[in-house]
Design a protein around this motif. Structure first.
Motif, mmCIF file in Angstrom:
data_model
loop_
_atom_site.group_PDB
_atom_site.id
_atom_site.type_symbol
_atom_site.label_atom_id
_atom_site.label_comp_id
_atom_site.label_asym_id
_atom_site.label_seq_id
_atom_site.Cartn_x
_atom_site.Cartn_y
_atom_site.Cartn_z
ATOM 1 N N PRO A 238 0.844 -1.207 0.000
ATOM 2 C CA PRO A 238 0.000 0.000 0.000
ATOM 3 C C PRO A 238 0.875 1.251 0.000
ATOM 4 N N ARG A 239 0.428 2.293 -0.687
ATOM 5 C CA ARG A 239 1.203 3.525 -0.812
ATOM 6 C C ARG A 239 0.248 4.708 -0.826
ATOM 7 N N SER A 240 0.517 5.668 0.045
ATOM 8 C CA SER A 240 -0.287 6.890 0.058
ATOM 9 C C SER A 240 0.153 7.797 -1.081
ATOM 10 N N PHE A 241 -0.801 8.530 -1.642
ATOM 11 C CA PHE A 241 -0.463 9.448 -2.726
ATOM 12 C C PHE A 241 -1.304 10.703 -2.604
ATOM 13 N N TYR A 242 -0.867 11.747 -3.317
ATOM 14 C CA TYR A 242 -1.676 12.946 -3.379
ATOM 15 C C TYR A 242 -1.785 13.493 -4.791
ATOM 16 N N TYR A 243 -0.774 13.263 -5.603
ATOM 17 C CA TYR A 243 -0.846 13.657 -7.015
ATOM 18 C C TYR A 243 -1.443 12.504 -7.807
ATOM 19 N N ASP A 244 -2.376 12.826 -8.715
ATOM 20 C CA ASP A 244 -3.043 11.799 -9.493
ATOM 21 C C ASP A 244 -3.342 12.360 -10.885
ATOM 22 N N THR A 245 -3.636 11.469 -11.834
ATOM 23 C CA THR A 245 -3.825 11.865 -13.227
ATOM 24 C C THR A 245 -5.295 11.801 -13.613
ATOM 25 N N GLY A 246 -5.791 12.857 -14.280
ATOM 26 C CA GLY A 246 -7.186 12.882 -14.707
ATOM 27 C C GLY A 246 -7.617 14.262 -15.145
ATOM 28 N N LEU A 247 -8.882 14.598 -14.839
ATOM 29 C CA LEU A 247 -9.483 15.877 -15.211
ATOM 30 C C LEU A 247 -10.046 16.559 -13.972
ATOM 31 N N MET A 248 -9.987 17.890 -13.967
ATOM 32 C CA MET A 248 -10.581 18.646 -12.858
ATOM 33 C C MET A 248 -11.261 19.895 -13.404
ATOM 34 N N LEU A 249 -12.483 20.134 -12.949
ATOM 35 C CA LEU A 249 -13.216 21.359 -13.249
ATOM 36 C C LEU A 249 -13.248 22.198 -11.981
ATOM 37 N N HIS A 250 -12.845 23.470 -12.080
ATOM 38 C CA HIS A 250 -12.825 24.309 -10.881
ATOM 39 C C HIS A 250 -13.047 25.759 -11.267
ATOM 40 N N GLY A 251 -13.338 26.584 -10.269
ATOM 41 C CA GLY A 251 -13.585 27.996 -10.526
ATOM 42 C C GLY A 251 -14.092 28.700 -9.284
ATOM 43 N N ASP A 252 -14.556 29.938 -9.456
ATOM 44 C CA ASP A 252 -15.075 30.698 -8.322
ATOM 45 C C ASP A 252 -16.236 31.581 -8.773
ATOM 46 N N PHE A 253 -17.102 31.899 -7.809
ATOM 47 C CA PHE A 253 -18.277 32.735 -8.036
ATOM 48 C C PHE A 253 -18.289 33.889 -7.044
ATOM 49 N N LEU A 254 -19.203 34.827 -7.281
ATOM 50 C CA LEU A 254 -19.504 35.897 -6.327
ATOM 51 C C LEU A 254 -18.246 36.625 -5.874
ATOM 52 N N ASP A 255 -17.444 37.058 -6.853
ATOM 53 C CA ASP A 255 -16.230 37.808 -6.569
ATOM 54 C C ASP A 255 -15.306 37.012 -5.640
ATOM 55 N N LYS A 256 -15.120 35.729 -5.977
ATOM 56 C CA LYS A 256 -14.230 34.797 -5.272
ATOM 57 C C LYS A 256 -14.706 34.446 -3.867
ATOM 58 N N LYS A 257 -15.950 34.752 -3.553
ATOM 59 C CA LYS A 257 -16.485 34.351 -2.251
ATOM 60 C C LYS A 257 -16.676 32.839 -2.175
ATOM 61 N N LEU A 258 -17.014 32.234 -3.304
ATOM 62 C CA LEU A 258 -17.306 30.807 -3.345
ATOM 63 C C LEU A 258 -16.388 30.139 -4.367
ATOM 64 N N GLU A 259 -15.640 29.129 -3.928
ATOM 65 C CA GLU A 259 -14.747 28.369 -4.794
ATOM 66 C C GLU A 259 -15.187 26.901 -4.811
ATOM 67 N N TYR A 260 -14.983 26.241 -5.945
ATOM 68 C CA TYR A 260 -15.315 24.826 -6.027
ATOM 69 C C TYR A 260 -14.284 24.105 -6.896
ATOM 70 N N ALA A 261 -14.206 22.788 -6.717
ATOM 71 C CA ALA A 261 -13.368 21.943 -7.576
ATOM 72 C C ALA A 261 -13.910 20.525 -7.512
ATOM 73 N N VAL A 262 -14.036 19.884 -8.678
ATOM 74 C CA VAL A 262 -14.422 18.469 -8.749
ATOM 75 C C VAL A 262 -13.446 17.791 -9.709
ATOM 76 N N ALA A 263 -13.010 16.581 -9.350
ATOM 77 C CA ALA A 263 -11.998 15.903 -10.157
ATOM 78 C C ALA A 263 -12.337 14.427 -10.329
ATOM 79 N N VAL A 264 -11.968 13.896 -11.485
ATOM 80 C CA VAL A 264 -12.051 12.467 -11.786
ATOM 81 C C VAL A 264 -10.644 12.025 -12.166
ATOM 82 N N THR A 265 -10.049 11.134 -11.375
ATOM 83 C CA THR A 265 -8.665 10.721 -11.594
ATOM 84 C C THR A 265 -8.536 9.199 -11.471
ATOM 85 N N ASN A 266 -7.354 8.691 -11.791
ATOM 86 C CA ASN A 266 -7.146 7.242 -11.805
ATOM 87 C C ASN A 266 -7.286 6.590 -10.439
#
Length: 443
Positions: A238-266
């Motif tokens: 077993p090996r812990s990881f934090y970097y992964d390969t895939g796609l991520m959609l992210h951005g911010d609303f309301l003059d950067k008051k609200l931030e979001y990110a969703v990702a699909v990775t291996n």
């Protein structure tokens, strides 16, 4: 008499020559002072015109120029190149963490060592337009070749609310793991943040050839010859990881008051392909209630206005090889104002291996605070972190005091911390201790 005539002739010649020279000089001065008429100006201008051959040479030979005329080169937290319209840019940065560490362990020998904890090089900027960012980062201190590459992605900005990132990147889960190792308030991340990373499994096969005479040859990828007996052993690590390969959609609303990110990775970690049909799904939502909080620990900027952020994140993965299902959730809070900072995070993990009645539920947290006694330079900090694992005698904790001296913010700093590290075992509670001193240079 002859000598007198010769001398008189010489004097007359000198006087005549001097008179002509004085007359010409007078005319030039008179022309400069009074610009004495069109004819004089025309005559003087004609004398300054280049010859025909000089004019042809001037047209045929362009002024010298090169690629460097199209780029600006400078230093801004790293060596930076960019072209005049800023459609291309490149910044090169390096970070080194030189550490001394002393560990007192009740079940093992004490450790006293110097080490290069991290050494990284990054290349980042934009390409083709201001909307397409990229980053490539290598870590040179690692145990395996596959883990050397960390970041390798492109990120296109459609608008502030929609950015699409593709490649290998830090997944949007666990604030402290999302915060660069170079921007930590302590020498390293907390016990709980390290524990609640996602895990994958590295599979390695070793073949042993037993020869007729009794000798053996062992190795990976070994092929046994005629007459030899072959035995293959498979090891799953077993090996812990934090970097992964895939796609991520992210951005911010309301003059950067609200931030979001969703990702699909291996769900497999650095540079590894997916080992099953399932992906790792992660997501994060941040509310910047007071200003943009960002991902940097400690109030190194001595903020004049308070900054407060609340966040929730989570992830789902079916692990390669053993098909164990992981559901992980977390929430965090951060506050900064005039040299004071407070940050905390809670983690939950549900682990469901194949087979009945094997589900485990784990919890963890950390909370840390710091205050700058000398604004932007000298900080004192304290942290508590605990991991509560399913089953008996599995709990462990960390209680840390730290002193930080920032010479140029996080870019050049000296950090020291002492930790008391109690942990449970089947026999008793161990009382380990640790002292660390680290110099970081990021340039």
């Amino acid at each position: 008499m002859k000598k007198s005539l010769i001398l008189l002739a010489c004097v007359s010649l000198i006087v005549s020559t001097a008179g002509d020279a004085w007359s010409a000089t007078k005319k030039r001065k008179h022309g400069h002072r009074h610009k004495a008429g069109a004819h004089s100006i025309h005559k003087n201008t004609e004398s300054l015109k280049p010859s025909a051959s000089e004019a042809i040479a001037s047209v045929a030979t362009p002024s010298p120029s090169g690629w460097f005329d199209k780029f600006e080169v400078g230093w801004k937290k790293g060596l930076q190149f960019k072209n005049k319209d800023e459609s291309f840019s490149l910044k090169i940065r390096n970070v080194i963490q030189a550490r001394y560490e002393y560990d007192s362990n009740e079940q093992a020998l004490d450790k006293n060592t110097f080490q290069i904890r991290r050494l990284k090089t990054s290349f980042e900027g934009n390409a083709f337009s201001k909307n397409l960012d990229y980053k490539i980062q290598f870590t040179w201190i690692n145990s395996t070749l596959a883990d050397i590459l960390e970041d390798a992605y492109v990120d296109y900005k459609f608008n502030p609310a929609a950015r699409l990132e593709a490649g290998q990147f830090a997944i949007p889960y666990n604030r402290q793991e999302m915060t660069s190792s170079g921007r930590q308030q302590f020498v390293d991340r907390s016990l709980a943040a390290d524990e609640f990373r996602f895990t994958s499994i590295d599979t390695a096969s070793t073949t042993t050839c037993t020869l007729p005479g009794g000798g053996t040859v062992t190795g990976s990828g070994v092929t046994c010859g005629a007459g030899a007996t072959s035995t293959t052993t498979t090891t799953n690590t077993p090996r812990s990881f934090y970097y992964d390969t895939g796609l991520m959609l992210h951005g911010d609303f309301l003059d950067k008051k609200l931030e979001y990110a969703v990702a699909v990775t291996n769900g497999s970690g650095n540079t590894r392909v997916n080992g099953n049909k399932d992906f790792l799904y992660t997501g994060r939502l941040v509310w910047n209630a007071m200003g943009a909080y960002g991902y940097s620990e400690g109030d190194t900027e001595n903020l004049e206005h308070p900054s407060l952020a609340l966040a929730f994140d989570g992830g789902y993965n079916v692990r390669d090889t053993d098909e164990t299902t992981f559901i992980q959730l977390g929430s965090d809070i951060g506050f900064k104002y005039k040299g004071f900072s407070l940050q905390g995070e809670y983690f939950f993990r549900n682990v469901d291996p194949l087979g009945p009645n094997n589900t485990t539920r784990d919890h963890g947290y950390y909370a840390q605070a710091g205050y700058f006694i000398i604004p932007q330079h000298f900080e004192v900090a304290a942290r508590a972190s605990q991991v509560i694992l399913s089953g008996p005698s599995n709990n462990k904790a960390e209680y840390t005091l730290g002193l930080n001296y920032y010479m140029f913010g996080h870019d050049l700093k000296l950090q020291a911390d002492y930790s008391y590290l109690p942990r449970q075992t089947a026999a008793d509670t161990m009382h380990d201790q640790r002292f660390r001193l680290q110099l970081q240079a990021w340039f």
